[in-house]
Design an enzyme around this catalytic site. Structure first.
Site, PDB file in Angstrom:
ATOM      1  N   ALA A  13       0.801  -1.229   0.000  1.00 33.09           N
ATOM      2  CA  ALA A  13       0.000   0.000   0.000  1.00 33.09           C
ATOM      3  C   ALA A  13       0.832   1.276   0.000  1.00 33.09           C
ATOM      4  O   ALA A  13       0.330   2.342  -0.353  1.00 33.09           O
ATOM      5  CB  ALA A  13      -0.949  -0.010   1.197  1.00 33.09           C
ATOM      6  N   ILE A  17       2.616   1.768  -7.355  1.00 33.38           N
ATOM      7  CA  ILE A  17       1.383   1.343  -8.041  1.00 33.38           C
ATOM      8  C   ILE A  17       0.183   1.664  -7.159  1.00 33.38           C
ATOM      9  O   ILE A  17      -0.815   2.222  -7.622  1.00 33.38           O
ATOM     10  CB  ILE A  17       1.430  -0.159  -8.411  1.00 33.38           C
ATOM     11  CG1 ILE A  17       2.508  -0.409  -9.471  1.00 33.38           C
ATOM     12  CG2 ILE A  17       0.070  -0.640  -8.922  1.00 33.38           C
ATOM     13  CD1 ILE A  17       2.734  -1.870  -9.817  1.00 33.38           C
ATOM     14  N   ARG A  99      16.866 -15.383 -10.912  1.00 38.02           N
ATOM     15  CA  ARG A  99      15.411 -15.524 -11.018  1.00 38.02           C
ATOM     16  C   ARG A  99      14.867 -16.507  -9.976  1.00 38.02           C
ATOM     17  O   ARG A  99      13.810 -16.305  -9.402  1.00 38.02           O
ATOM     18  CB  ARG A  99      15.054 -15.984 -12.436  1.00 38.02           C
ATOM     19  CG  ARG A  99      13.579 -15.890 -12.724  1.00 38.02           C
ATOM     20  CD  ARG A  99      13.280 -16.134 -14.194  1.00 38.02           C
ATOM     21  NE  ARG A  99      11.847 -16.242 -14.381  1.00 38.02           N
ATOM     22  CZ  ARG A  99      11.031 -15.213 -14.506  1.00 38.02           C
ATOM     23  NH1 ARG A  99      11.493 -13.993 -14.441  1.00 38.02           N
ATOM     24  NH2 ARG A  99       9.736 -15.399 -14.683  1.00 38.02           N
ATOM     25  N   GLN A 113       0.193 -14.982   2.261  1.00 34.53           N
ATOM     26  CA  GLN A 113      -1.008 -14.224   1.893  1.00 34.53           C
ATOM     27  C   GLN A 113      -2.136 -15.145   1.434  1.00 34.53           C
ATOM     28  O   GLN A 113      -3.301 -14.917   1.769  1.00 34.53           O
ATOM     29  CB  GLN A 113      -0.660 -13.176   0.828  1.00 34.53           C
ATOM     30  CG  GLN A 113       0.238 -12.087   1.414  1.00 34.53           C
ATOM     31  CD  GLN A 113       0.508 -10.932   0.481  1.00 34.53           C
ATOM     32  OE1 GLN A 113       0.064 -10.913  -0.659  1.00 34.53           O
ATOM     33  NE2 GLN A 113       1.245  -9.948   0.976  1.00 34.53           N
ATOM     34  N   ASN A 132       4.942  -9.013  -9.503  1.00 34.12           N
ATOM     35  CA  ASN A 132       5.609  -9.999 -10.364  1.00 34.12           C
ATOM     36  C   ASN A 132       6.493 -10.978  -9.591  1.00 34.12           C
ATOM     37  O   ASN A 132       6.980 -10.633  -8.535  1.00 34.12           O
ATOM     38  CB  ASN A 132       6.461  -9.256 -11.403  1.00 34.12           C
ATOM     39  CG  ASN A 132       5.559  -8.643 -12.452  1.00 34.12           C
ATOM     40  OD1 ASN A 132       4.582  -9.262 -12.857  1.00 34.12           O
ATOM     41  ND2 ASN A 132       5.866  -7.430 -12.870  1.00 34.12           N
ATOM     42  N   HIS A 188       2.690 -13.094 -17.854  1.00 32.17           N
ATOM     43  CA  HIS A 188       2.967 -11.652 -17.877  1.00 32.17           C
ATOM     44  C   HIS A 188       4.482 -11.482 -17.821  1.00 32.17           C
ATOM     45  O   HIS A 188       5.075 -11.302 -16.767  1.00 32.17           O
ATOM     46  CB  HIS A 188       2.291 -10.936 -16.706  1.00 32.17           C
ATOM     47  CG  HIS A 188       2.723  -9.494 -16.602  1.00 32.17           C
ATOM     48  ND1 HIS A 188       2.463  -8.586 -17.598  1.00 32.17           N
ATOM     49  CD2 HIS A 188       3.426  -8.822 -15.668  1.00 32.17           C
ATOM     50  CE1 HIS A 188       2.986  -7.411 -17.261  1.00 32.17           C
ATOM     51  NE2 HIS A 188       3.583  -7.538 -16.092  1.00 32.17           N
TER      52      HIS A 188
END
EC number: 1.1.1.37
Length: 328
Positions: A13, A17, A99, A113, A132, A188
């Site tokens: 938050a 974004i 990665r 979560q 991502n 994505h």
């Protein structure tokens, strides 16, 4: 009579974004101009001060639809009775990070979560993962929430979809709003496949209008795939406002419907189009009555199959990279 407020949880938050997102949610852009909302904001303990600052600004806008705000660093508080959960916060890739390390760091966040959503969210919660690697993070959250329907978990490919729309509008000279039946397949990431074989503009086939295979292969597909990197290169910052806009589009359409129009969502596969079950894969969908429905029966030519399999290979590699971190 005023509708009862819907609870919208937003993670990350204090981030960029979220800063582009929260004011639009409070303004009614997400769930409708007659739908009060309670924002439930999650971020790390060290970010609580910054979140409070954002909430001061939300207060100062005096949004008529903002019925309340919760600020917390506890996922079980943030997701309590949530009707919508926007999972924006994720571990960004830092310099020199492999990665697989990024996957592991995010698996940790999204298992926690997912478990919290499983425990306390509304059983009809609509989950959109923006952070991502979004598809795999959504897969991790879904697998960590066995009591929630799998269909509740989605990943954001709407930014890729919107990027593709704008490129097609520029190339064809047609208004962006006139373009229909665009699909974006897969992950994505730069491997995703924007596919305008079925697309029309003002009823005309875009494939016939543009009629340029070389442009499609060498310009259009790579431009859409690498757009995020191009924005960082130009601006020095990532594409936060356009990502927030895409998140609004994704959830608004899911909740309020698309009137038969195609949009792209990353959803758990049911085995269609040769995609193994449960993989969160971008496909064209239509939305009605709060449910999405994949567009079935599209013909997949050899070029498309190759592109779709390429992005699937990346998703399978990501899935296998986090398998040992998941219980089921």
């Amino acid at each position: 009579m005023a509708k009862p407020a819907k609870r919208v949880a937003v993670t990350g938050a204090a981030g960029q974004i979220a800063y582009s997102l929260l004011f639009r949610i409070a303004n009614g852009d997400l769930l409708g101009k007659d739908q009060p909302v309670i924002l439930q904001l999650l971020d790390l303990p060290q970010a609580q001060g910054a979140v409070k600052g954002v909430v001061m600004e939300l207060d100062d806008c005096a949004f008529p639809l903002l019925a309340g705000v919760v600020i917390t660093d506890d996922p079980k508080v943030a997701f309590k009775d949530a009707d919508v959960a926007l999972l924006v916060g994720a571990r960004p890739r830092s310099k020199g990070m492999e990665r697989k390390d990024l996957l592991s760091a995010n698996a940790e966040i999204f298992t926690v979560q997912g478990a919290a959503l499983n425990e306390v969210a509304s059983r009809d919660v609509k989950v959109l993962v923006v952070g991502n690697p979004a598809n795999t993070n959504a897969y991790i959250a879904m697998k960590s929430a066995p009591d929630l329907p799998k269909k509740n978990f989605t990943a954001m490919l709407r930014l890729d979809h919107n990027r593709a729309l704008s490129q097609l509008a520029a190339k064809s000279g047609k208004p962006v709003a006139s373009i229909e039946k665009l699909a974006v397949w897969g992950n994505h990431s730069p491997t995703m496949y924007p596919d305008f074989r079925f697309a029309t503009a003002e009823g005309e086939s875009l494939l016939k209008l543009i009629n340029d295979d070389v442009w499609n292969r060498d310009t259009f597909i790579p431009t859409v795939g690498k757009r995020g990197a191009a924005i960082i290169e130009a601006r020095g910052l990532s594409s936060a406002a356009s990502a927030a806009n895409a998140a609004i589009d994704h959830v608004r359409d899911w909740v309020l419907g698309t009137n038969g129009k195609w949009v792209t969502m990353g959803i758990p596969s049911d085995g269609s189009y040769g995609i193994p079950e449960d993989i969160i894969y971008g496909v064209p969908v239509t939305c009605e009555n709060g449910e999405y429905k994949r567009v079935e029966g599209l013909e997949i030519d050899a070029f498309s199959r190759e592109k779709m399999d390429g992005t699937l290979a990346e998703l399978l590699e990501e899935r296998d990279g986090v398998a040992h971190l998941l219980k089921n």
